[in-house]
Design an enzyme around this catalytic site. Sequence first.
Site, PDB file in Angstrom:
ATOM      1  N   ASN A  70      21.418  58.721  65.304  1.00 52.49           N
ATOM      2  CA  ASN A  70      22.675  57.987  65.391  1.00 52.49           C
ATOM      3  C   ASN A  70      22.824  57.435  66.816  1.00 52.49           C
ATOM      4  O   ASN A  70      22.859  58.201  67.782  1.00 52.49           O
ATOM      5  CB  ASN A  70      23.824  58.951  65.047  1.00 52.49           C
ATOM      6  CG  ASN A  70      25.178  58.279  65.126  1.00 52.49           C
ATOM      7  OD1 ASN A  70      25.439  57.486  66.019  1.00 52.49           O
ATOM      8  ND2 ASN A  70      26.055  58.611  64.210  1.00 52.49           N
ATOM      9  N   HIS A 110      26.513  56.402  70.438  1.00 53.60           N
ATOM     10  CA  HIS A 110      26.972  56.674  71.804  1.00 53.60           C
ATOM     11  C   HIS A 110      26.263  55.849  72.871  1.00 53.60           C
ATOM     12  O   HIS A 110      26.694  55.819  74.021  1.00 53.60           O
ATOM     13  CB  HIS A 110      26.939  58.174  72.082  1.00 53.60           C
ATOM     14  CG  HIS A 110      27.931  58.885  71.214  1.00 53.60           C
ATOM     15  ND1 HIS A 110      29.252  58.487  71.144  1.00 53.60           N
ATOM     16  CD2 HIS A 110      27.802  59.890  70.324  1.00 53.60           C
ATOM     17  CE1 HIS A 110      29.893  59.244  70.266  1.00 53.60           C
ATOM     18  NE2 HIS A 110      29.027  60.097  69.757  1.00 53.60           N
ATOM     19  N   HIS A 146      27.930  54.245  62.932  1.00 55.09           N
ATOM     20  CA  HIS A 146      29.255  54.336  62.302  1.00 55.09           C
ATOM     21  C   HIS A 146      30.073  53.144  62.794  1.00 55.09           C
ATOM     22  O   HIS A 146      30.395  53.058  63.973  1.00 55.09           O
ATOM     23  CB  HIS A 146      29.907  55.663  62.729  1.00 55.09           C
ATOM     24  CG  HIS A 146      31.221  55.944  62.061  1.00 55.09           C
ATOM     25  ND1 HIS A 146      31.856  57.150  62.164  1.00 55.09           N
ATOM     26  CD2 HIS A 146      32.024  55.171  61.278  1.00 55.09           C
ATOM     27  CE1 HIS A 146      32.981  57.116  61.471  1.00 55.09           C
ATOM     28  NE2 HIS A 146      33.122  55.918  60.940  1.00 55.09           N
ATOM     29  N   ARG A 172      33.342  51.842  63.090  1.00 54.46           N
ATOM     30  CA  ARG A 172      34.717  52.316  62.956  1.00 54.46           C
ATOM     31  C   ARG A 172      35.687  51.148  62.923  1.00 54.46           C
ATOM     32  O   ARG A 172      35.436  50.109  63.525  1.00 54.46           O
ATOM     33  CB  ARG A 172      35.071  53.232  64.136  1.00 54.46           C
ATOM     34  CG  ARG A 172      34.491  54.613  64.008  1.00 54.46           C
ATOM     35  CD  ARG A 172      34.962  55.486  65.161  1.00 54.46           C
ATOM     36  NE  ARG A 172      34.644  56.874  64.911  1.00 54.46           N
ATOM     37  CZ  ARG A 172      35.473  57.731  64.342  1.00 54.46           C
ATOM     38  NH1 ARG A 172      36.688  57.378  63.990  1.00 54.46           N
ATOM     39  NH2 ARG A 172      35.097  58.972  64.142  1.00 54.46           N
ATOM     40  N   ARG A 191      35.353  51.329  68.403  1.00 56.60           N
ATOM     41  CA  ARG A 191      35.255  51.975  69.720  1.00 56.60           C
ATOM     42  C   ARG A 191      33.820  52.000  70.245  1.00 56.60           C
ATOM     43  O   ARG A 191      33.600  52.137  71.423  1.00 56.60           O
ATOM     44  CB  ARG A 191      35.824  53.390  69.669  1.00 56.60           C
ATOM     45  CG  ARG A 191      35.060  54.316  68.784  1.00 56.60           C
ATOM     46  CD  ARG A 191      35.590  55.724  68.859  1.00 56.60           C
ATOM     47  NE  ARG A 191      36.845  55.860  68.137  1.00 56.60           N
ATOM     48  CZ  ARG A 191      37.348  57.037  67.795  1.00 56.60           C
ATOM     49  NH1 ARG A 191      36.735  58.157  68.154  1.00 56.60           N
ATOM     50  NH2 ARG A 191      38.469  57.122  67.116  1.00 56.60           N
ATOM     51  N   GLU A 229      27.510  54.731  58.388  1.00 58.71           N
ATOM     52  CA  GLU A 229      28.647  55.626  58.157  1.00 58.71           C
ATOM     53  C   GLU A 229      29.900  54.787  58.182  1.00 58.71           C
ATOM     54  O   GLU A 229      30.063  53.933  59.062  1.00 58.71           O
ATOM     55  CB  GLU A 229      28.759  56.637  59.296  1.00 58.71           C
ATOM     56  CG  GLU A 229      27.844  57.795  59.207  1.00 58.71           C
ATOM     57  CD  GLU A 229      28.005  58.684  60.435  1.00 58.71           C
ATOM     58  OE1 GLU A 229      29.078  58.668  61.071  1.00 58.71           O
ATOM     59  OE2 GLU A 229      27.044  59.367  60.753  1.00 58.71           O
ATOM     60  N   THR A 262      34.225  62.407  63.752  1.00 59.25           N
ATOM     61  CA  THR A 262      34.577  62.795  62.383  1.00 59.25           C
ATOM     62  C   THR A 262      34.888  64.288  62.354  1.00 59.25           C
ATOM     63  O   THR A 262      34.104  65.101  62.837  1.00 59.25           O
ATOM     64  CB  THR A 262      33.395  62.487  61.436  1.00 59.25           C
ATOM     65  OG1 THR A 262      32.895  61.197  61.749  1.00 59.25           O
ATOM     66  CG2 THR A 262      33.839  62.515  59.985  1.00 59.25           C
ATOM     67  N   GLU A 299      25.870  64.412  52.268  1.00 65.47           N
ATOM     68  CA  GLU A 299      25.544  64.865  53.621  1.00 65.47           C
ATOM     69  C   GLU A 299      26.420  66.074  53.906  1.00 65.47           C
ATOM     70  O   GLU A 299      27.656  65.977  53.921  1.00 65.47           O
ATOM     71  CB  GLU A 299      25.792  63.766  54.672  1.00 65.47           C
ATOM     72  CG  GLU A 299      25.441  64.288  56.065  1.00 65.47           C
ATOM     73  CD  GLU A 299      25.620  63.265  57.180  1.00 65.47           C
ATOM     74  OE1 GLU A 299      25.467  62.049  56.944  1.00 65.47           O
ATOM     75  OE2 GLU A 299      25.919  63.715  58.307  1.00 65.47           O
ATOM     76  N   HIS A 310      26.021  66.658  61.970  1.00 65.59           N
ATOM     77  CA  HIS A 310      27.213  66.820  62.815  1.00 65.59           C
ATOM     78  C   HIS A 310      27.062  68.040  63.707  1.00 65.59           C
ATOM     79  O   HIS A 310      26.904  69.151  63.219  1.00 65.59           O
ATOM     80  CB  HIS A 310      28.520  66.927  62.020  1.00 65.59           C
ATOM     81  CG  HIS A 310      29.664  66.317  62.776  1.00 65.59           C
ATOM     82  ND1 HIS A 310      30.248  66.943  63.842  1.00 65.59           N
ATOM     83  CD2 HIS A 310      30.253  65.107  62.685  1.00 65.59           C
ATOM     84  CE1 HIS A 310      31.178  66.151  64.355  1.00 65.59           C
ATOM     85  NE2 HIS A 310      31.195  65.021  63.673  1.00 65.59           N
TER      86      HIS A 310
HETATM   87  N1  PXP Z   1      27.039  62.788  60.327  1.00 65.92           N
HETATM   88  C1  PXP Z   1      28.275  62.241  60.273  1.00 65.92           C
HETATM   89  C2  PXP Z   1      28.870  61.977  58.933  1.00 65.92           C
HETATM   90  C3  PXP Z   1      28.973  61.908  61.438  1.00 65.92           C
HETATM   91  O1  PXP Z   1      30.189  61.362  61.352  1.00 65.92           O
HETATM   92  C4  PXP Z   1      28.346  62.124  62.683  1.00 65.92           C
HETATM   93  C5  PXP Z   1      29.050  61.711  63.943  1.00 65.92           C
HETATM   94  O2  PXP Z   1      29.069  60.325  64.010  1.00 65.92           O
HETATM   95  C6  PXP Z   1      27.053  62.676  62.694  1.00 65.92           C
HETATM   96  C7  PXP Z   1      26.437  63.027  61.504  1.00 65.92           C
HETATM   97  C8  PXP Z   1      26.318  62.942  63.965  1.00 65.92           C
HETATM   98  O3  PXP Z   1      26.999  63.926  64.683  1.00 65.92           O
HETATM   99  P1  PXP Z   1      26.571  64.264  66.171  1.00 65.92           P
HETATM  100  O4  PXP Z   1      26.868  63.046  66.988  1.00 65.92           O
HETATM  101  O5  PXP Z   1      27.431  65.435  66.511  1.00 65.92           O
HETATM  102  O6  PXP Z   1      25.108  64.575  66.134  1.00 65.92           O
END
Ligand code: PXP
Length: 237
Positions: A7, A10, A43, A45, A49, A70, A101, A151, A191
Amino acid sequence: MPELSVNVDHIATLRQARRAQEPDPVTAALLAELAGAHGITVHLRKDRRHIQERDLNILRSTVKTKLNLEMGTSEEIIRIALKIKPELCTLVPEKEEEITTEGGLNLSQDISRLKEVITLLHERGISVSLFINPDSNSIRKAHKLNVEVVELHTGIYAEANSPLEAATELEKLAGAAALAKKLGLRVNAGHGLNYQNVKKVCLIEEIEELSIGHSIIARACLVGIEKAVKEMIQLIK
Ligand code: PXP
């Protein structure tokens, strides 16, 4: 061994901190793929952001593995998803005030909207995943909604305050994964996973893919994204 979807939200968070052009999540995604990532997750949003529509448009034509979007269920975001046509849309609960989330979808609420969205995505040929808490009730409800993937939310495991609590949460994850697989669902998880806690989740053999963002990007800031992704894949292996 579960696959890894990185992901890159960030990277965009850092860019948006200065409303600048860099760092570019598109470049990060390409480098993550070169380092061995099996997929890229973003994601989009409602408040934009981090990831912007521009990122999604370019990612759609540059990601060579698979793109997981996402998203919440607002009309605007659904319209964008239908246009972009990612390989997978992961539906998540989205609150404006949250930092990230906060938990899985509540599958007792807004079912008619969820059904509508799932149908629209399916009609466009997009597979759908539901981000849910690892409990049998949620799994059965997700199965009834006719999605391909769930998930499992690993955040409670990741934030456990003691080894005993972590072990209890792992058991819940294992039980939920087994039930989901038995019902014919593909099982992803994510997550809060990081370089310290990922190994135990990988022992749950039904889990086919991990979605990991913050810990990889945090490490990438210091050692580079290629190294950060490779180190995570090594741990997963
Ligand atoms: N899965 C989902 C559904 C999420 O919302 C997120 C955060 O965007 C992640 C996985 C990844 O989480 P993390 O950034 O804590 O690895």
